[in-house]
Design an enzyme around this catalytic site. Structure first.
Site, mmCIF file in Angstrom:
data_model
loop_
_atom_site.group_PDB
_atom_site.id
_atom_site.type_symbol
_atom_site.label_atom_id
_atom_site.label_comp_id
_atom_site.label_asym_id
_atom_site.label_seq_id
_atom_site.Cartn_x
_atom_site.Cartn_y
_atom_site.Cartn_z
ATOM 1 N N THR A 293 0.900 -1.195 0.278
ATOM 2 C CA THR A 293 0.004 -0.083 -0.023
ATOM 3 C C THR A 293 1.040 1.400 0.081
ATOM 4 O OG1 THR A 293 -1.790 1.131 0.899
ATOM 5 C CG2 THR A 293 -0.438 0.139 2.393
ATOM 6 N N LYS B 48 3.346 1.533 -3.914
ATOM 7 C CA LYS B 48 2.998 0.468 -5.018
ATOM 8 C C LYS B 48 3.669 0.766 -6.185
ATOM 9 C CE LYS B 48 -1.775 0.917 -3.357
ATOM 10 N NZ LYS B 48 -3.113 0.975 -3.582
#
Ligand code: ATR
Length: 275
Positions: free
Chosen positions: A55, A59
Protein backbone atom coordinates in the site's frame (compact mmCIF):
# COMPACT_ATOMS: atom_id res chain seq x y z
CA UNK A 1 3.63 -3.66 3.42
CA UNK A 2 3.15 0.05 3.79
CA UNK A 3 3.92 3.17 5.75
CA UNK A 4 1.76 3.73 7.71
CA UNK A 5 0.01 0.35 8.16
CA UNK A 6 -1.29 0.43 11.73
CA UNK A 7 -4.79 1.38 10.50
CA UNK A 8 -5.00 -1.46 7.98
CA UNK A 9 -8.01 -3.78 8.12
CA UNK A 10 -6.41 -6.23 5.70
CA UNK A 11 -5.18 -8.72 8.36
CA UNK A 12 -8.74 -8.98 9.65
CA UNK A 13 -10.16 -9.45 6.15
CA UNK A 14 -7.63 -12.09 5.04
CA UNK A 15 -7.83 -14.00 8.30
CA UNK A 16 -11.60 -14.15 7.87
CA UNK A 17 -11.26 -15.23 4.21
CA UNK A 18 -8.88 -18.00 5.31
CA UNK A 19 -11.28 -19.21 8.00
CA UNK A 20 -14.20 -19.30 5.60
CA UNK A 21 -12.27 -21.16 2.89
CA UNK A 22 -10.34 -23.48 5.23
CA UNK A 23 -6.99 -22.10 4.11
CA UNK A 24 -3.97 -21.97 6.39
CA UNK A 25 -2.72 -18.42 6.16
CA UNK A 26 -0.86 -15.90 8.29
CA UNK A 27 -1.26 -12.28 7.20
CA UNK A 28 0.34 -9.48 9.19
CA UNK A 29 1.00 -5.77 8.92
CA UNK A 30 4.54 -4.92 7.96
CA UNK A 31 5.72 -1.34 8.50
CA UNK A 32 8.40 -0.69 5.88
CA UNK A 33 11.01 2.07 6.24
CA UNK A 34 10.23 4.88 3.79
CA UNK A 35 13.48 4.48 1.86
CA UNK A 36 13.77 0.71 2.22
CA UNK A 37 11.07 -1.09 0.23
CA UNK A 38 13.26 -3.29 -2.03
CA UNK A 39 15.52 -4.45 0.81
CA UNK A 40 12.58 -5.15 3.11
CA UNK A 41 10.82 -7.16 0.41
CA UNK A 42 13.94 -9.30 -0.04
CA UNK A 43 14.12 -9.85 3.72
CA UNK A 44 10.47 -10.92 3.72
CA UNK A 45 11.06 -13.39 0.87
CA UNK A 46 14.20 -14.75 2.54
CA UNK A 47 12.12 -15.38 5.67
CA UNK A 48 9.70 -17.50 3.62
CA UNK A 49 7.07 -14.93 2.62
CA UNK A 50 4.76 -16.21 -0.12
CA UNK A 51 2.92 -13.08 -1.08
CA UNK A 52 1.93 -9.63 0.09
CA UNK A 53 -0.19 -6.60 -0.45
CA UNK A 54 1.55 -3.31 -0.90
CA UNK A 55 0.00 0.00 0.00
CA UNK A 56 0.88 3.70 0.12
CA UNK A 57 3.55 4.86 -0.62
CA UNK A 58 5.17 1.76 -2.17
CA UNK A 59 2.88 0.72 -5.04
CA UNK A 60 5.30 2.06 -7.64
CA UNK A 61 8.28 0.40 -5.92
CA UNK A 62 6.33 -2.86 -5.84
CA UNK A 63 5.75 -2.72 -9.60
CA UNK A 64 9.44 -2.06 -10.18
CA UNK A 65 10.66 -4.78 -7.81
CA UNK A 66 8.79 -7.54 -9.68
CA UNK A 67 10.28 -9.92 -12.23
CA UNK A 68 6.97 -10.12 -14.09
CA UNK A 69 3.95 -7.80 -14.19
CA UNK A 70 0.33 -8.27 -15.19
CA UNK A 71 -0.85 -5.98 -18.03
CA UNK A 72 -2.78 -4.00 -15.40
CA UNK A 73 0.41 -3.23 -13.50
CA UNK A 74 2.18 -2.20 -16.68
CA UNK A 75 -0.65 0.22 -17.45
CA UNK A 76 -0.98 1.71 -13.97
CA UNK A 77 2.76 1.55 -13.15
CA UNK A 78 1.59 0.50 -9.68
CA UNK A 79 1.10 -2.85 -7.94
CA UNK A 80 -0.82 -3.72 -4.78
CA UNK A 81 -0.32 -7.50 -4.87
CA UNK A 82 2.89 -9.51 -5.10
CA UNK A 83 2.98 -13.27 -5.56
CA UNK A 84 6.26 -15.04 -4.71
CA UNK A 85 6.89 -18.36 -6.46
CA UNK A 86 8.95 -21.32 -5.19
CA UNK A 87 12.14 -19.88 -6.71
CA UNK A 88 11.60 -16.54 -5.02
CA UNK A 89 10.59 -14.81 -8.24
CA UNK A 90 8.14 -11.95 -7.82
CA UNK A 91 5.00 -11.46 -9.89
CA UNK A 92 3.15 -8.14 -9.54
CA UNK A 93 -0.56 -7.57 -10.01
CA UNK A 94 -2.97 -4.77 -9.22
CA UNK A 95 -6.38 -5.74 -7.86
CA UNK A 96 -7.56 -2.26 -6.83
CA UNK A 97 -9.48 -1.60 -10.03
CA UNK A 98 -11.03 -5.07 -10.07
CA UNK A 99 -12.12 -4.45 -6.48
CA UNK A 100 -13.74 -1.13 -7.39
CA UNK A 101 -15.52 -2.62 -10.39
CA UNK A 102 -16.75 -5.63 -8.37
CA UNK A 103 -18.08 -3.37 -5.61
CA UNK A 104 -19.92 -1.09 -8.04
CA UNK A 105 -21.34 -3.77 -10.32
CA UNK A 106 -21.89 -6.72 -7.96
CA UNK A 107 -22.40 -5.20 -4.53
CA UNK A 108 -24.02 -1.85 -5.42
CA UNK A 109 -25.66 -3.40 -8.51
CA UNK A 110 -24.85 -0.39 -10.69
CA UNK A 111 -23.83 -1.06 -14.26
CA UNK A 112 -20.71 0.71 -15.57
CA UNK A 113 -21.20 -0.32 -19.17
CA UNK A 114 -22.58 2.52 -21.29
CA UNK A 115 -22.45 5.06 -18.43
CA UNK A 116 -20.87 8.52 -18.09
CA UNK A 117 -18.17 8.53 -15.42
CA UNK A 118 -16.03 11.22 -13.85
CA UNK A 119 -12.87 10.11 -12.07
CA UNK A 120 -11.59 12.80 -9.72
CA UNK A 121 -7.86 12.65 -8.95
CA UNK A 122 -4.82 11.47 -10.85
CA UNK A 123 -2.52 10.01 -8.21
CA UNK A 124 -1.77 6.35 -7.57
CA UNK A 125 -5.33 5.56 -6.48
CA UNK A 126 -6.85 6.89 -9.71
CA UNK A 127 -4.16 5.30 -11.89
CA UNK A 128 -4.85 1.88 -10.36
CA UNK A 129 -8.53 1.85 -11.32
CA UNK A 130 -8.71 3.54 -14.72
CA UNK A 131 -7.78 0.44 -16.75
CA UNK A 132 -10.38 -1.88 -15.18
CA UNK A 133 -13.03 0.89 -15.48
CA UNK A 134 -12.28 1.21 -19.21
CA UNK A 135 -12.59 -2.55 -19.62
CA UNK A 136 -16.21 -2.28 -18.45
CA UNK A 137 -16.87 -0.16 -21.56
CA UNK A 138 -18.59 2.88 -20.12
CA UNK A 139 -19.68 5.48 -22.69
CA UNK A 140 -17.28 8.13 -21.43
CA UNK A 141 -14.73 8.69 -18.66
CA UNK A 142 -13.68 12.22 -17.76
CA UNK A 143 -10.55 12.43 -15.61
CA UNK A 144 -10.15 15.66 -13.69
CA UNK A 145 -7.55 16.70 -11.20
CA UNK A 146 -6.40 19.77 -9.28
CA UNK A 147 -3.13 19.56 -11.22
CA UNK A 148 -4.43 19.32 -14.77
CA UNK A 149 -1.29 17.98 -16.45
CA UNK A 150 -1.38 14.87 -14.25
CA UNK A 151 -4.91 14.16 -15.50
CA UNK A 152 -3.69 14.65 -19.06
CA UNK A 153 -0.78 12.26 -18.53
CA UNK A 154 -3.08 9.58 -17.08
CA UNK A 155 -5.43 9.92 -20.05
CA UNK A 156 -2.55 9.69 -22.53
CA UNK A 157 -1.25 6.58 -20.79
CA UNK A 158 -4.68 4.92 -21.24
CA UNK A 159 -5.55 6.30 -24.69
CA UNK A 160 -4.82 3.07 -26.53
CA UNK A 161 -6.93 0.94 -24.17
CA UNK A 162 -9.77 3.48 -24.39
CA UNK A 163 -9.71 3.29 -28.17
CA UNK A 164 -9.69 -0.49 -28.07
CA UNK A 165 -12.69 -0.52 -25.69
CA UNK A 166 -14.43 2.24 -27.70
CA UNK A 167 -14.66 4.53 -24.67
CA UNK A 168 -14.46 8.32 -24.93
CA UNK A 169 -11.65 9.24 -22.50
CA UNK A 170 -10.69 12.83 -21.81
CA UNK A 171 -9.06 15.08 -19.23
CA UNK A 172 -10.87 18.21 -18.05
CA UNK A 173 -9.99 21.00 -15.64
CA UNK A 174 -11.40 20.37 -12.18
CA UNK A 175 -12.54 23.94 -11.64
CA UNK A 176 -14.49 24.40 -14.84
CA UNK A 177 -15.89 20.87 -14.90
CA UNK A 178 -19.24 20.93 -16.70
CA UNK A 179 -21.96 18.39 -17.31
CA UNK A 180 -23.25 15.65 -15.07
CA UNK A 181 -22.49 11.98 -14.72
CA UNK A 182 -23.99 8.63 -13.80
CA UNK A 183 -21.01 7.69 -11.63
CA UNK A 184 -18.72 10.10 -9.78
CA UNK A 185 -15.60 8.53 -8.26
CA UNK A 186 -13.51 10.41 -5.73
CA UNK A 187 -9.92 9.14 -5.86
CA UNK A 188 -8.38 12.23 -4.25
CA UNK A 189 -6.89 12.76 -0.83
CA UNK A 190 -8.81 16.06 -0.51
CA UNK A 191 -11.05 14.99 2.38
CA UNK A 192 -8.06 13.75 4.39
CA UNK A 193 -6.82 17.32 4.30
CA UNK A 194 -10.22 18.77 5.18
CA UNK A 195 -10.16 20.53 1.81
CA UNK A 196 -13.82 20.05 0.89
CA UNK A 197 -15.25 18.54 -2.26
CA UNK A 198 -13.02 19.12 -5.26
CA UNK A 199 -15.81 19.34 -7.89
CA UNK A 200 -19.07 21.36 -8.21
CA UNK A 201 -22.34 19.69 -7.18
CA UNK A 202 -23.56 20.14 -10.77
CA UNK A 203 -21.68 16.92 -11.66
CA UNK A 204 -24.37 14.96 -9.78
CA UNK A 205 -27.66 13.83 -11.24
CA UNK A 206 -30.52 12.66 -9.02
CA UNK A 207 -29.74 9.00 -8.41
CA UNK A 208 -26.11 9.21 -9.57
CA UNK A 209 -23.68 6.94 -7.76
CA UNK A 210 -21.16 9.06 -5.84
CA UNK A 211 -18.32 6.75 -4.82
CA UNK A 212 -15.51 7.67 -2.45
CA UNK A 213 -12.58 5.26 -2.56
CA UNK A 214 -11.97 5.97 1.14
CA UNK A 215 -14.07 4.70 4.02
CA UNK A 216 -14.76 5.65 7.62
CA UNK A 217 -14.49 9.32 8.66
CA UNK A 218 -12.37 10.17 5.59
CA UNK A 219 -15.31 9.41 3.30
CA UNK A 220 -17.95 11.18 5.41
CA UNK A 221 -17.82 14.69 3.85
CA UNK A 222 -18.14 13.30 0.31
CA UNK A 223 -21.04 11.01 1.25
CA UNK A 224 -22.81 13.87 3.02
CA UNK A 225 -22.35 16.10 -0.02
CA UNK A 226 -23.74 13.36 -2.27
CA UNK A 227 -26.80 12.86 -0.06
CA UNK A 228 -27.47 16.61 0.07
CA UNK A 229 -27.70 16.64 -3.71
CA UNK A 230 -29.86 13.57 -4.19
CA UNK A 231 -27.08 11.20 -5.23
CA UNK A 232 -26.47 7.72 -3.84
CA UNK A 233 -23.27 7.76 -1.79
CA UNK A 234 -21.04 4.74 -1.34
CA UNK A 235 -17.76 4.46 0.54
CA UNK A 236 -14.74 2.38 -0.44
CA UNK A 237 -15.11 -0.38 2.14
CA UNK A 238 -16.51 -2.75 -0.48
CA UNK A 239 -13.60 -1.94 -2.78
CA UNK A 240 -11.22 -2.77 0.06
CA UNK A 241 -12.80 -6.16 0.64
CA UNK A 242 -13.16 -6.96 -3.07
CA UNK A 243 -9.54 -6.06 -3.91
CA UNK A 244 -8.52 -8.28 -0.99
CA UNK A 245 -10.65 -11.11 -2.41
CA UNK A 246 -8.92 -10.76 -5.80
CA UNK A 247 -5.50 -10.87 -4.10
CA UNK A 248 -6.52 -13.88 -2.02
CA UNK A 249 -7.64 -15.68 -5.20
CA UNK A 250 -4.26 -14.93 -6.83
CA UNK A 251 -2.37 -16.38 -3.86
CA UNK A 252 -4.63 -19.37 -3.13
CA UNK A 253 -6.63 -20.10 -6.25
CA UNK A 254 -9.73 -19.95 -4.06
CA UNK A 255 -12.42 -17.27 -4.18
CA UNK A 256 -13.53 -16.18 -0.69
CA UNK A 257 -17.11 -15.12 0.13
CA UNK A 258 -16.42 -11.39 -0.11
CA UNK A 259 -20.00 -10.14 0.30
CA UNK A 260 -20.35 -11.96 3.62
CA UNK A 261 -17.03 -10.58 4.86
CA UNK A 262 -17.96 -7.05 3.72
CA UNK A 263 -21.14 -7.23 5.79
CA UNK A 264 -19.23 -8.55 8.80
CA UNK A 265 -16.63 -5.79 8.48
CA UNK A 266 -19.35 -3.12 8.26
CA UNK A 267 -20.81 -4.53 11.47
CA UNK A 268 -17.40 -4.48 13.20
CA UNK A 269 -16.79 -0.86 12.16
CA UNK A 270 -20.27 0.21 13.25
CA UNK A 271 -19.70 -1.43 16.63
CA UNK A 272 -16.36 0.33 17.00
CA UNK A 273 -17.93 3.68 16.09
CA UNK A 274 -20.58 3.18 18.81
CA UNK A 275 -18.01 2.15 21.44
P1 ATR B 1 -2.91 8.36 -3.91
O1 ATR B 1 -1.86 7.32 -4.15
O2 ATR B 1 -3.75 8.10 -2.70
O3 ATR B 1 -3.73 8.64 -5.13
P2 ATR B 1 -1.40 10.73 -4.45
O4 ATR B 1 -0.66 10.05 -5.54
O5 ATR B 1 -0.65 11.66 -3.54
O6 ATR B 1 -2.11 9.69 -3.50
O7 ATR B 1 -2.63 11.53 -5.12
C1 ATR B 1 -3.53 12.25 -4.36
C2 ATR B 1 -4.61 12.82 -5.28
O8 ATR B 1 -5.46 13.67 -4.49
C3 ATR B 1 -4.08 13.71 -6.40
O9 ATR B 1 -4.93 13.62 -7.50
C4 ATR B 1 -4.15 15.09 -5.75
O10 ATR B 1 -4.18 16.17 -6.65
P3 ATR B 1 -2.78 16.79 -7.24
O11 ATR B 1 -2.35 15.85 -8.31
O12 ATR B 1 -3.17 18.11 -7.71
O13 ATR B 1 -1.83 16.82 -6.08
C5 ATR B 1 -5.46 14.99 -5.03
N1 ATR B 1 -5.57 15.95 -3.96
C6 ATR B 1 -4.89 15.98 -2.80
N2 ATR B 1 -5.27 17.02 -2.04
C7 ATR B 1 -6.25 17.68 -2.74
C8 ATR B 1 -7.04 18.81 -2.48
N3 ATR B 1 -6.90 19.50 -1.35
N4 ATR B 1 -7.94 19.17 -3.43
C9 ATR B 1 -8.07 18.49 -4.57
N5 ATR B 1 -7.33 17.39 -4.88
C10 ATR B 1 -6.44 16.99 -3.97
Amino acid sequence: MGHPVAHSRSPWIHTRFAQLTQQSLQYERRLVPLQGFAADLQAYIAAGGKGCNVTVPFKLDAAQAAHTQSPRVALAAAANTLVIDAEGRIHADNTDGLGLVADITRNAQVSISGQDIVLIGSGGAAAGVLGPLLEQQPRRIVVCNRTFNKAQALVEQHAELAKLQKVELLALEQQGLEGNFDIIINATAASLQGAGIPVPASVLRPGSLAYDMMYGPAAAPFLQWAAQHGAVGRDGLGMLVEQAAESFALWRGVRPPSQQVLQELRDVLAQEARA
